[in-house]
Design an enzyme around this catalytic site. Structure first.
Site: not given
Length: 336
Positions: A62, A119, A203, A254, A275-276
């Protein structure tokens, strides 16, 4: 995977998408057509899926500007995803999160040579039209942005540009594929720096895949599963036969360290979105390189250890404990 099985697998996926396209055409001939439908060139499934397949074992990062995109390219990313704000900042800012400025997306496209994605809000057909018009390589119909339609996703069959969608479990993934998605990613909980939700989602997805594979000769079981998921029986059968999600599936949500990326690859991801975790850290250049290394060589613990040594936990982004979030603050529940 050797070249022959890979080609056979790709041909199976191509044939499935062609069958879905034929079903769509039959519905159109019967008069089932959206009144506001905009005529668009339709890319062939083989081209869409072939492009996505080239991203395997890679990292898509990102970014919000040209400088970050150049860092991603230098680090070895296989692509960038352009946003107005990083997911962490979207979460902190609140309000309505929309598609990034087209001008910024075009500046990024002019500045780098790797694929550029962007996005759009869930259900926002015309944001996707605009991204295809300027020539992005991949469109992410994303729960990180504020949805405009809580009931329906974009009909991705109308576009020549491939789409990626998020999913928390297999039924959700198969619904998006039936709508024309060429790629799936785990939703995780974006902007938290906490990979726990991505792990749970991966999972769940592959636990359901294994269950389908175990019942692949049970026509009634597969038919009931398709009915419960509200997807064509053919996509369920294809999943059961292949023993995996029928399209390339990346992990997202995450991921903040090389170890996170390697773990998601070990769970069965074909690659990762970050991302972040990179540009909200204090060492974005080194962290970007390290995550690329750990993703590409996830099955070599020595290489992953070297990648992990490249970063410091003290420089990692400040994470958010998902358990502290209110239900309405969760992004993953948008657009199921």
């Amino acid at each position: 995977m050797s070249i022959v099985p890979a080609v056979v697998e790709l041909e199976k996926i191509r044939d499935f998408f062609y069958r879905l396209a034929e079903a769509r055409d039959r519905l159109r001939e019967a008069g089932f057509r959206h009144p506001a439908e905009v005529p668009l060139a339709v890319g062939t499934p083989l081209v869409k899926l072939g492009f996505i397949a080239m991203l395997r074992r890679g990292v898509i990062m990102d970014v919000t500007n040209v400088e970050q995109a150049q860092v991603a390219e230098e680090a070895g990313a296989v692509g960038v995803m352009v946003l107005d704000k990083l997911p962490y900042d979207v979460r902190k800012a609140g309000g309505v999160a929309r598609m990034a400025d087209l001008k910024i997306i075009e500046e990024v496209m002019d500045a780098i040579t790797i694929p550029v994605s962007a996005k759009v809000r869930i259900g926002h057909f015309y944001e996707a039209v605009l991204l295809e018009q300027i020539g992005v390589d991949l469109i992410d119909e994303s729960e990180v942005l504020t949805p405009v339609d809580e009931q329906h996703h974009i009909n991705k069959w109308l576009f020549k540009t491939p789409f990626v969608n998020g999913a928390r479990e297999l039924c959700e993934a198969l619904r998006r594929i039936s709508e024309g998605a060429s790629m799936i990613r785990s939703k995780g909980e974006a902007g938290t720096g906490n990979v726990a939700e991505a792990v749970k989602h991966f999972k769940a997805i592959y636990g359901a895949v294994r269950d389908l594979t175990a019942h692949r000769d049970d026509e009634e079981y597969l038919r009931d599963y398709a009915r419960r998921c509200q997807v064509p029986l053919e996509v369920v059968k294809l999943t059961a036969d292949m023993g995996r999600v029928p399209v390339i599936t990346f992990a997202a949500g995450g991921i903040a360290t090389p170890a996170d990326a390697a773990f998601m690859m070990w769970l069965g991801a074909d690659g990762v979105f970050v991302g972040s975790g990179i540009f909200k850290s204090q060492d974005p250049e080194r962290r970007a390189e390290a995550i690329v290394l750990a993703t590409a060589y996830w099955d070599d613990p020595e290489a992953v250890a070297e990648a992990q040594k490249m970063v410091s936990e003290k420089a990692s982004m400040m994470g958010i404990d998902i358990r502290a979030l209110k239900p309405e603050e969760l992004l993953q529940t948008r657009g199921v």
